[in-house]
Design an enzyme around this catalytic site. Structure first.
Site, short mmCIF file in Angstrom:
data_model
loop_
_atom_site.label_atom_id
_atom_site.label_comp_id
_atom_site.label_asym_id
_atom_site.label_seq_id
_atom_site.Cartn_x
_atom_site.Cartn_y
_atom_site.Cartn_z
N TYR A 115 45.78 131.09 66.31
CA TYR A 115 45.18 131.58 64.90
C TYR A 115 46.33 131.88 63.95
CZ TYR A 115 42.22 133.24 61.12
OH TYR A 115 41.61 133.44 59.87
N PHE A 166 44.39 114.55 36.21
CA PHE A 166 43.67 114.32 37.51
C PHE A 166 42.26 114.97 37.44
CE2 PHE A 166 42.68 113.94 41.76
CZ PHE A 166 42.55 112.72 41.94
N THR A 167 41.39 114.34 38.02
CA THR A 167 40.27 115.04 38.05
C THR A 167 40.02 116.33 38.51
OG1 THR A 167 39.74 113.76 40.05
CG2 THR A 167 38.95 112.44 38.25
N ASP A 194 52.66 118.12 40.59
CA ASP A 194 51.62 117.61 41.20
C ASP A 194 52.45 116.46 42.09
OD1 ASP A 194 49.79 115.99 42.59
OD2 ASP A 194 48.20 115.97 40.96
N LYS A 221 47.94 111.62 50.65
CA LYS A 221 48.55 110.57 49.89
C LYS A 221 50.04 110.20 50.58
CE LYS A 221 45.08 111.56 47.65
NZ LYS A 221 45.04 112.23 46.08
N ARG A 239 37.17 104.08 37.41
CA ARG A 239 38.10 105.14 36.80
C ARG A 239 38.15 105.02 35.34
NH1 ARG A 239 38.16 109.02 39.61
NH2 ARG A 239 39.76 109.61 41.23
N PHE A 287 31.64 111.75 38.94
CA PHE A 287 31.72 110.15 39.49
C PHE A 287 31.55 110.25 40.93
CE2 PHE A 287 35.75 111.20 41.46
CZ PHE A 287 36.12 112.33 40.72
C1 LIG Z 1 44.33 113.21 45.33
C2 LIG Z 1 44.96 113.75 44.27
C3 LIG Z 1 44.94 115.27 44.18
C4 LIG Z 1 43.75 115.94 45.01
O1 LIG Z 1 44.03 116.04 46.39
P1 LIG Z 1 42.85 116.12 47.41
O2 LIG Z 1 43.61 116.07 48.54
O3 LIG Z 1 41.91 114.83 47.22
O4 LIG Z 1 42.13 117.27 47.29
C5 LIG Z 1 45.61 115.91 43.14
N1 LIG Z 1 46.39 114.97 42.40
C6 LIG Z 1 46.34 113.84 42.65
C7 LIG Z 1 47.33 113.09 41.47
C8 LIG Z 1 45.72 112.77 43.38
O5 LIG Z 1 45.93 111.77 43.71
#
Ligand SMILES: *Cc1c(COP(=O)(O)O)cnc(C)c1O
Length: 472
Positions: free
Chosen positions: A87, A139-140, A230, A273, A397, A464
């Site tokens: 943990y 970004f969303t 980011d 990613k 998008r 979306f």
């Molecule tokens: C996917 C993404 C996020 C958010 O990350 P999650 O792991 O899906 O929560 C933030 N910024 C960018 C540019 C992304 O592509």
């Protein structure tokens, strides 16, 4: 022989041509399922013409996202067996922390379940109601957390980013004049940080140059404003810098990444990613005070500060994935595969965002369907049509993803109406790209028959993902 087959055949015969291939071989296979047109008609209607609501067993080639869809390597799978599921104080956490410090250069690391967990922590710790956050496009989830914490978001990306035909090599760059104008207007004390994305997902996976990052650093430093990166696709961004920016052709991806990150005070990361894993993320900062607050908050939202919502084995796979992502042969084939698909589409004059970015092809749905109004959801329509043609899953998008202005309630109306074909890492081969290109061509040939969609269900947040549509 069909057109693509012929092209590849002739290309193969070109004297002196040297092909590239994926720098890995296949050790385990996952069968793909094909469907009939009738099955797809049924499935997309059930899903409310929203590809997010399709069941994946009704999908043939899944280009919904490159998020968490990567194939892990044999080394990463071996690492999964080294999970220390304590943990507190898991050995895997310390290996992950070391890998992030070494390659991204930040001092303090907080693991989170994925990128938006890190965005939530950063937004809650850094933003006060009434603040303003500038960013290179939005970004969303990132913008959601900033607004949820009380900030107003401002897009300060260069104009070229909104022009699908501009060949600007660094369409992710921040427009320094726009940033300066915002500082002059609202005052530096109302801007907790600049949110700098590399590469810019919503602009088509477009990179930001080292020169621009350096210049943004110089400008914000004069006003005492911080920069949070980011870093979700920062290694892909490093590859573009190596390829396109003068002075970096002989610099390693490792060195480029470190320099790039040095122009920021910290980062949010979606490990799903660049890190070649299926789940995970982190927040990093060099700010001691923010670190202490975020480390305290993480236990409320994610888990203890040495796992943050991840299993020990997931942290181990991520630490290994960080090393693998910086392998230049891998990155060349990653970006090369996307470009290969772009080249196939290009020869048929199919409209998409150029230059091709790092993780996806963004089809220009406005150019596909000039007869559709934005309120008839051209990008959503194209995603549905592509699925109907071949079972390939893509994503909207455009106006649906952009959501509504939370003050006026109107749709945000982005200039770009894009349908994204996102390429998972190390999952598909060039042959799959051929099949995708041919299906896109079939949709393009049929474009005049298409009548658009009506939205019949609209969720309040990040609509979306769950909105439903009907044919007009
Ligand atoms: C996917 C993404 C996020 C958010 O990350 P999650 O792991 O899906 O929560 C933030 N910024 C960018 C540019 C992304 O592509």
């Amino acid at each position: 022989m069909n057109a693509v087959g012929k092209t590849i055949h002739t290309m193969g015969q070109q004297a002196g041509r040297r092909s590239w291939a994926e720098p890995y071989k296949i050790k385990m296979v996952e069968p793909l399922r094909t469907t009939t047109r009738a099955e797809r008609e049924h499935a997309i209607a059930e899903a409310g013409f929203n590809t997010f609501l399709l069941r994946s067993d009704a999908v043939y080639i899944d280009l919904l996202t490159d998020s968490g869809t990567s194939a892990m390597s044999d080394r990463q799978w071996a690492g999964m067996m080294l999970g220390d599921e304590a943990y507190a104080g898991s050995a895997n956490y310390y290996r992950l922390e070391a890998a992030i410090r070494k390659h991204y250069g930040y001092q303090h690391i907080i693991p989170t379940h994925q990128g938006r967990g890190a965005e939530n922590l950063l937004s809650q710790c850094a933003i006060k109601p009434g603040d303003h956050v500038p960013g290179n496009m939005y970004f969303t989830t990132t913008r959601f957390h900033q607004e949820h914490a009380g900030a107003t978001f401002h897009d300060v990306i260069v104009d070229a980013a909104h022009d699908t035909s501009s060949l600007h090599p660094f369409k992710g760059d921040i427009d320094l004049d726009k940033l300066q104008a915002l500082i002059d207007k609202v005052g530096a004390d109302k801007i907790p940080y600049v949110c700098m994305a590399a590469t810019v997902n919503m602009a088509g996976g477009q990179p930001i140059s080292m020169a621009n990052a350096r210049a943004v650093r110089a400008l914000t430093a004069r006003h005492g404003i911080k920069i949070y990166l980011d870093a979700t696709r920062a290694v892909e961004n490093a590859y573009f810098i190596q390829e396109r920016e003068s002075g970096y052709a002989d610099t390693s991806l490792e060195a480029i990444l470190l320099e790039f990150c040095s122009y920021s005070d910290g980062a949010t990361m979606s490990g799903k990613k660049d890190h070649l894993v299926n789940i995970g993320g982190w927040l990093a900062t060099n700010d001691q005070e923010l670190f202490e607050e975020a480390r305290n908050l993480v236990v409320v939202y994610e888990g203890l500060h040495t796992y943050g919502g991840m299993a020990g084995r997931d942290m181990e796979a991520m630490a290994i994935g960080i090393e693998e992502s910086l392998n230049v042969d891998y990155m060349r084939s990653r970006v090369g595969q996307v470009r290969y698909l772009g080249d196939l589409l290009e020869q048929w004059d199919i409209p998409f965002v150029k230059p091709v970015g790092g993780h996806a092809i963004f089809l220009d749905a406005r150019a596909f369907y000039p007869h559709l109004e934005q309120d008839q959801f051209p990008s959503q329509t194209l995603a549905a049509e592509l699925y109907l043609d071949s079972g390939i899953r893509s994503m909207e998008r455009g106006i649906v993803s952009a959501g509504r202005n939370n003050v006026t309630g109107d749709h945000h109306r982005p200039k770009l109406e894009l349908t994204r074909l996102t390429i998972p890492r190390r999952v598909y081969t060039q042959a799959h790209m051929d099949v995708v290109a041919e299906s896109v061509k079939a949709c393009y040939d049929n474009r005049h028959q298409v009548t658009g969609l009506n939205m019949v269900y609209e969720p309040k947040y990040l609509r979306f993902f769950q909105a439903r549509f009907e044919r007009r």
